[in-house]
Structure formats: C-alpha cells, structure tokens
Design a protein around this motif. Sequence first.
Motif, short mmCIF file in Angstrom:
data_model
loop_
_atom_site.label_atom_id
_atom_site.label_comp_id
_atom_site.label_asym_id
_atom_site.label_seq_id
_atom_site.Cartn_x
_atom_site.Cartn_y
_atom_site.Cartn_z
N ASP A 211 0.87 -1.18 0.00
CA ASP A 211 0.00 0.00 0.00
C ASP A 211 0.91 1.24 0.00
O ASP A 211 1.96 1.20 0.63
CB ASP A 211 -0.82 -0.09 1.30
CG ASP A 211 -1.75 1.08 1.53
OD1 ASP A 211 -1.93 1.90 0.62
OD2 ASP A 211 -2.28 1.17 2.65
N ASN A 284 -5.88 -5.91 10.83
CA ASN A 284 -7.19 -5.42 10.40
C ASN A 284 -8.07 -6.62 10.15
O ASN A 284 -7.59 -7.71 9.83
CB ASN A 284 -7.07 -4.57 9.14
CG ASN A 284 -6.28 -3.29 9.39
OD1 ASN A 284 -6.48 -2.61 10.39
ND2 ASN A 284 -5.34 -2.99 8.51
N ARG A 286 -10.47 -7.28 7.89
CA ARG A 286 -11.19 -7.11 6.62
C ARG A 286 -10.17 -7.01 5.50
O ARG A 286 -8.97 -6.96 5.75
CB ARG A 286 -11.97 -5.79 6.71
CG ARG A 286 -10.97 -4.73 7.19
CD ARG A 286 -11.46 -3.35 7.29
NE ARG A 286 -10.43 -2.52 7.88
CZ ARG A 286 -9.36 -2.04 7.27
NH1 ARG A 286 -9.17 -2.31 5.98
NH2 ARG A 286 -8.48 -1.29 7.89
N GLY A 288 -8.04 -4.95 2.78
CA GLY A 288 -7.50 -3.60 2.76
C GLY A 288 -8.09 -2.80 1.61
O GLY A 288 -8.51 -3.35 0.60
N ASP A 289 -8.11 -1.51 1.80
CA ASP A 289 -8.50 -0.58 0.75
C ASP A 289 -7.34 0.39 0.63
O ASP A 289 -7.07 1.11 1.60
CB ASP A 289 -9.79 0.14 1.20
CG ASP A 289 -10.36 1.04 0.11
OD1 ASP A 289 -9.61 1.42 -0.79
OD2 ASP A 289 -11.55 1.37 0.20
N PRO A 290 -6.57 0.41 -0.42
CA PRO A 290 -6.82 -0.09 -1.77
C PRO A 290 -6.23 -1.46 -2.13
O PRO A 290 -6.26 -1.82 -3.31
CB PRO A 290 -6.15 0.97 -2.63
CG PRO A 290 -4.95 1.37 -1.84
CD PRO A 290 -5.36 1.27 -0.40
N GLU A 291 -5.72 -2.24 -1.17
CA GLU A 291 -5.10 -3.52 -1.55
C GLU A 291 -6.09 -4.43 -2.29
O GLU A 291 -5.73 -5.15 -3.22
CB GLU A 291 -4.57 -4.25 -0.32
CG GLU A 291 -3.33 -3.62 0.31
CD GLU A 291 -3.68 -2.66 1.42
OE1 GLU A 291 -4.75 -2.01 1.37
OE2 GLU A 291 -2.87 -2.53 2.37
N1 GLY Z 1 -4.81 -0.06 3.22
C1 GLY Z 1 -4.85 -0.13 4.62
C2 GLY Z 1 -6.18 -0.38 5.19
O1 GLY Z 1 -7.09 -0.77 4.49
O2 GLY Z 1 -6.33 -0.22 6.39
#
Ligand code: GLY
Length: 435
Positions: A211, A284, A286, A288-291
């Motif tokens: 990321d 985390n 869930r 990842g965003d943007p992974e």
């Molecule tokens: N990219 C890190 C997150 O989703 O927390």
Amino acid sequence: MRVLIVGSGGREHALAWALHSRGGATLFCTPGNPGIATVADCIPCDISDTGAVVAAAEHLSTDLVMIGPEAPLAAGLVDALSARGLRAFGPTRAASELEASKVFMKTLCARYEIPTAPFRVFDDGEAAAAYVRRAARPLAVKADGLCAGKGVVVAGSADEGVAAVETLMLRRRFGDAGARIVVEEVLPGRELSVFAVTDGVDLVPLIAARDYKRLGDGDRGPNTGGMGAVAPAPGVPDGVLDRIVDEILAPALWAMAQEGRTYRGVLFAGVMLAPDGPRVLEFNVRFGDPEAQALLPLLETSLLEIADAVLAGHVSRLALRWRAETAVCVALCAAGYPDRPRAGDVIERLDAAPGDDRTLVFHAGTAVRDGRLVTAGGRVLNVVGTGGSVGEARSRAYGMAARIDFAGKTLRRDIGIGWHPVMTETAQAVEEVSR
Ligand code: GLY
Ligand code: AMP
C-alpha cells in the motif's frame, strides 16, 4: 446466490466486480456507489445502524452478506446477522477487537509472543506526555480505538509525540477512541500488507500487497487512506511470506481461539519487514483498501467458494487460483485530499475505459448529480491495470488515469515502483538514534 455487500468504497466495488465476474451472484449493495450500481442493486441504508442492515438482508432473503469496512464488524453486524440465521462473511464483534482496540492487539501479541514493536499503554495523558518527552526519540503514538485511519502519529521528535498525545488523549479529537493510547518504538524497514482467509483453525494466505500510504511520490507528505497498491508486492525476499504466516498469522489465530474469540473471515496483517525479522504493526479484520482493488482482479477463485470454505470450516481444502500477473491500483483523489477534499467536480471521459479485464475502474467517492458523475469523497476512483510485469500493469493503469479528467485530480506517479527504502525524515531520525 443472493449476496449483499456492505460498504460504499473502492474495496466494495472490487468485491462486487469479483462476485459479478467470477461466480455470477445476484448482487445487492448497501449503500453502494454509482460504480457498484452497474453490477448490483444499491439500497440506501445507514450502515452504522446494525438493525437496519439486518432488516435489509432479511428483506432481500440473502444467502450471504459480505462486509467491507471495519466499523460494522466492530459494532457486531456479523453477530446480529447470525442471530437471525443469516450467513455473513467476517469476524464477530469479539474477534473484531483485534482491529478495534490497539491495546487489545498489543497485549495479545505480548502474551502470545507474536513479534511486534515494543510498547507501553497509557490511560493518563500527563503520564503519556511525560514519557514521550523523556524518551526523546521517535515514537509511534496510537489511539486505542477506531479513528478511520487517522489515529496513528509516527512522531519524528519528542515535540511531535507530545503534540500527538495532546490531540488524541487530552483534546480527544476522536472521542473515547483516545481514552487510552499505545506508545511504541518506531521500526525501520519496508511495509507489507499480508492477508489470509481463515475459518479460525486453518488459513490460506493471499498474495502479498503493498500500500502507498503517503500523499506524495517517494512516500512524502501527509498520511492518507492509501494512494495506491501493487500486488504481488515486489522486492519481498523468498521465505518472508512463510515466516509471516508461521510467526504472525497462525499464532494470532491460535491466540484468538484460546481467548474464546475464534476468528473467521479475512485477517489482514500490516507488517514491517524490520532488519531483525517481520513485525506486525497492526491487524485489520477485513480486506485492505486499496489492496483489495489490486488483489481481487488477480484472484481466479470465486469469493463465493472462499466464503463457503470459511463458513463450513473447510479452509484446509481451499486451494486459491491466481492469475500469474501483477496488478497496480492508482487512486485518483479530489483536490484538497486528504485534509479538505473538494466535492462536486464533474468527472469526464470515464467511458473511455478500454473495457477489457486488464484495465478496470472502481468507484470510491463518486455521486451522480443532475445526471452527471461528480466527485464526492477524498479518493474518487481507483484505476487498476494488470499485466505480465509491473511495467505493463503500470502503463495500463496510468494510461487510464490520464484519460479520466476532473478538476483537481491528484495522484501518485510511483505506484508499483517506489518500493525501495525511502529516507523519510522519520526514518532518518530513527537511523540516527539507533546508530
Ligand atoms: N490499506 C490499509 C487499510 O485498508 O487499512
Ligand atoms: P497502524 O494503523 O498501527 O498500522 O499505523 C498506521 C501506519 O503508521 C502504519 O501503516 C505505518 O506506516 C505507520 N506505523 C505504525 N506503527 C509504526 C511503527 N511502530 N514503526 C514504524 N511505522 C509505524
């Protein structure tokens, strides 16, 4: 299969795209966004209202609910759905503490010898400030609770650290999330995002991603929700992923089960590849965003098959299939991001997308106003290119990023390549101290 996705960002659009293109589910999303609406029926709903989401799922007779963001998980959405006999993919409220409380996470790591940065917990602001001042070296100051990614300050100096204690704990910028804080050593190294799907006993790792958290090229400027991602992460030495599974992910699952908080769903470890081995910075609960926007286009296995294995306790039999390519995701952000993103700029030429599945555009902060697509959030769109090499993936992603137009469009130019250690000011300070 009738599937309800919960969330409204680029990650949820990627989940919807994957469920649509590999598995052919009938899709609903709450609240969704204009991009998701091209593959799912979007239902307005306040997703912080657990009862409302459960009612929607019941009304829609869903076979599965997939939850994107952490807040509904931490609020107990999976527990509430299960209590009504509805199948949900994600950890329970008790298991979500792994992300929702940094104090819980760090204490668990200490108790079960999971490698992480040395730390102290404070529930008194004056004591925390005094400690940070005395330490006189770079420290990471973290609010205990969820702060939408804004509760961590990696302080390069004692003054910055004390200021962070004041903001989080004394002024309570994020309310009770700052009632306790974790103060920990800053670790040098490169970061990696490692994901696994698990039924609580067995796990299958996904390919590792990276990321790009800071706003500017070369990892400079303020922290953001994520300016882009690449998968598989380049430059990861052989064997590192196995070590992360053996030393971090598997022990964490075992620890959670021992604590009576069996963990099911996707477990995401933010890992620092420190000189003396991988250390977990955060868990985390869930994707990842943007992974996710980089990972899911490479995943050939259907998410429905994965969810079935997790819910049936058959993860040991799950063999994931991946497209042997690289994916690069570039976030196109609004003017003023991350502090004060401007809304309402008209987005043009989105329909110039080539329409092949090697160039994808996921919506994050968009809205339709007077029949036109406009910006409506910090991260507006995620452009994803895949290809046989990082270069090919980058050229697809950046080609599309250049075609899409809106006033104030902000993006990083080094997604996929800026992975070598960059000497940020904090990294420099850490190096000086440890010399
Ligand atoms: N990219 C890190 C997150 O989703 O927390
Ligand atoms: P966290 O939410 O705890 O992962 O922190 C957010 C980001 O802050 C991480 O992704 C890292 O970039 C940085 N960070 C957090 N803790 C540390 C640490 N101990 N050493 C270096 N960087 C850190």
